[in-house]
Design a protein around this motif. Structure first.
Motif, PDB file in Angstrom:
ATOM      1  N   ARG A 145       0.857  -1.185   0.000  1.00 50.75           N
ATOM      2  CA  ARG A 145       0.000   0.000   0.000  1.00 50.75           C
ATOM      3  C   ARG A 145       0.891   1.232   0.000  1.00 50.75           C
ATOM      4  O   ARG A 145       1.918   1.243   0.656  1.00 50.75           O
ATOM      5  CB  ARG A 145      -0.864   0.052   1.251  1.00 50.75           C
ATOM      6  N   PRO A 146       0.470   2.267  -0.712  1.00 45.23           N
ATOM      7  CA  PRO A 146       1.251   3.504  -0.632  1.00 45.23           C
ATOM      8  C   PRO A 146       1.155   4.084   0.773  1.00 45.23           C
ATOM      9  O   PRO A 146       0.202   3.833   1.503  1.00 45.23           O
ATOM     10  CB  PRO A 146       0.572   4.420  -1.658  1.00 45.23           C
ATOM     11  N   ALA A 170     -10.367   7.711   6.583  1.00 39.10           N
ATOM     12  CA  ALA A 170     -11.305   6.653   6.201  1.00 39.10           C
ATOM     13  C   ALA A 170     -11.574   5.750   7.393  1.00 39.10           C
ATOM     14  O   ALA A 170     -10.763   5.650   8.306  1.00 39.10           O
ATOM     15  CB  ALA A 170     -10.720   5.844   5.049  1.00 39.10           C
ATOM     16  N   GLU A 171     -12.724   5.077   7.375  1.00 41.42           N
ATOM     17  CA  GLU A 171     -13.059   4.106   8.419  1.00 41.42           C
ATOM     18  C   GLU A 171     -12.559   2.737   8.012  1.00 41.42           C
ATOM     19  O   GLU A 171     -12.551   2.384   6.834  1.00 41.42           O
ATOM     20  CB  GLU A 171     -14.582   4.020   8.600  1.00 41.42           C
ATOM     21  N   CYS A 172     -12.175   1.936   8.977  1.00 42.38           N
ATOM     22  CA  CYS A 172     -11.797   0.545   8.742  1.00 42.38           C
ATOM     23  C   CYS A 172     -13.046  -0.207   8.275  1.00 42.38           C
ATOM     24  O   CYS A 172     -14.118  -0.046   8.859  1.00 42.38           O
ATOM     25  CB  CYS A 172     -11.245  -0.069  10.033  1.00 42.38           C
ATOM     26  N   GLU A 210      -5.298   5.099   9.040  1.00 42.12           N
ATOM     27  CA  GLU A 210      -4.248   6.081   8.786  1.00 42.12           C
ATOM     28  C   GLU A 210      -4.382   6.669   7.391  1.00 42.12           C
ATOM     29  O   GLU A 210      -3.563   7.478   6.982  1.00 42.12           O
ATOM     30  CB  GLU A 210      -2.880   5.409   8.928  1.00 42.12           C
ATOM     31  N   TYR A 211      -5.408   6.258   6.648  1.00 45.94           N
ATOM     32  CA  TYR A 211      -5.570   6.653   5.260  1.00 45.94           C
ATOM     33  C   TYR A 211      -6.672   7.701   5.110  1.00 45.94           C
ATOM     34  O   TYR A 211      -7.675   7.654   5.815  1.00 45.94           O
ATOM     35  CB  TYR A 211      -5.915   5.428   4.408  1.00 45.94           C
ATOM     36  N   PRO A 212      -6.524   8.631   4.163  1.00 45.83           N
ATOM     37  CA  PRO A 212      -7.580   9.613   3.930  1.00 45.83           C
ATOM     38  C   PRO A 212      -8.798   8.950   3.299  1.00 45.83           C
ATOM     39  O   PRO A 212      -8.699   7.862   2.719  1.00 45.83           O
ATOM     40  CB  PRO A 212      -6.921  10.610   2.965  1.00 45.83           C
ATOM     41  N   GLU A 213      -9.945   9.593   3.414  1.00 45.90           N
ATOM     42  CA  GLU A 213     -11.187   9.054   2.836  1.00 45.90           C
ATOM     43  C   GLU A 213     -11.092   8.873   1.329  1.00 45.90           C
ATOM     44  O   GLU A 213     -11.778   8.045   0.763  1.00 45.90           O
ATOM     45  CB  GLU A 213     -12.372   9.962   3.165  1.00 45.90           C
ATOM     46  N   SER A 214     -10.220   9.625   0.681  1.00 47.36           N
ATOM     47  CA  SER A 214     -10.093   9.534  -0.775  1.00 47.36           C
ATOM     48  C   SER A 214      -9.312   8.301  -1.229  1.00 47.36           C
ATOM     49  O   SER A 214      -9.225   8.038  -2.430  1.00 47.36           O
ATOM     50  CB  SER A 214      -9.412  10.793  -1.313  1.00 47.36           C
ATOM     51  N   LYS A 270      -8.579   4.738  -2.430  1.00 47.42           N
ATOM     52  CA  LYS A 270      -9.399   3.733  -3.106  1.00 47.42           C
ATOM     53  C   LYS A 270      -9.073   2.359  -2.562  1.00 47.42           C
ATOM     54  O   LYS A 270      -7.964   2.093  -2.129  1.00 47.42           O
ATOM     55  CB  LYS A 270      -9.131   3.773  -4.604  1.00 47.42           C
ATOM     56  N   GLY A 271     -10.043   1.489  -2.576  1.00 43.52           N
ATOM     57  CA  GLY A 271      -9.843   0.120  -2.142  1.00 43.52           C
ATOM     58  C   GLY A 271     -10.217  -0.076  -0.686  1.00 43.52           C
ATOM     59  O   GLY A 271     -10.805   0.788  -0.047  1.00 43.52           O
TER      60      GLY A 271
END
Length: 60
Positions: free
Chosen positions: A12-13, A24-26, A34-38, A40-41
């Motif tokens: 993952r990047p 983003a939600e798990c 730790e990832y933004p809502e934008s 993908k995947g």
């Protein structure tokens, strides 16, 4: 040491959430990731990511 797994885990990047962008939600436990809502995947929180890695690891 040789690698017994055929094909490693997907890379993952690194998360790059802007200060004002919500996280983003798990998809498993609904906790913040730790990832933004934008992103993908499928997004997983650190705990679920670790547990998923344990489930898919080679047992060789």
């Amino acid at each position: 040491m040789s690698d017994y797994c055929a094909g490693g885990p997907e890379e993952r990047p690194a998360p790059t959430a802007a200060a004002d962008e919500p996280l983003a939600e798990c998809v498993l436990c609904r906790k913040p990731t730790e990832y933004p809502e934008s992103t993908k995947g499928i997004t997983l929180c650190p705990v679920c990511e670790w547990q998923e890695a344990q489930r898919t690891a080679c047992s060789g």
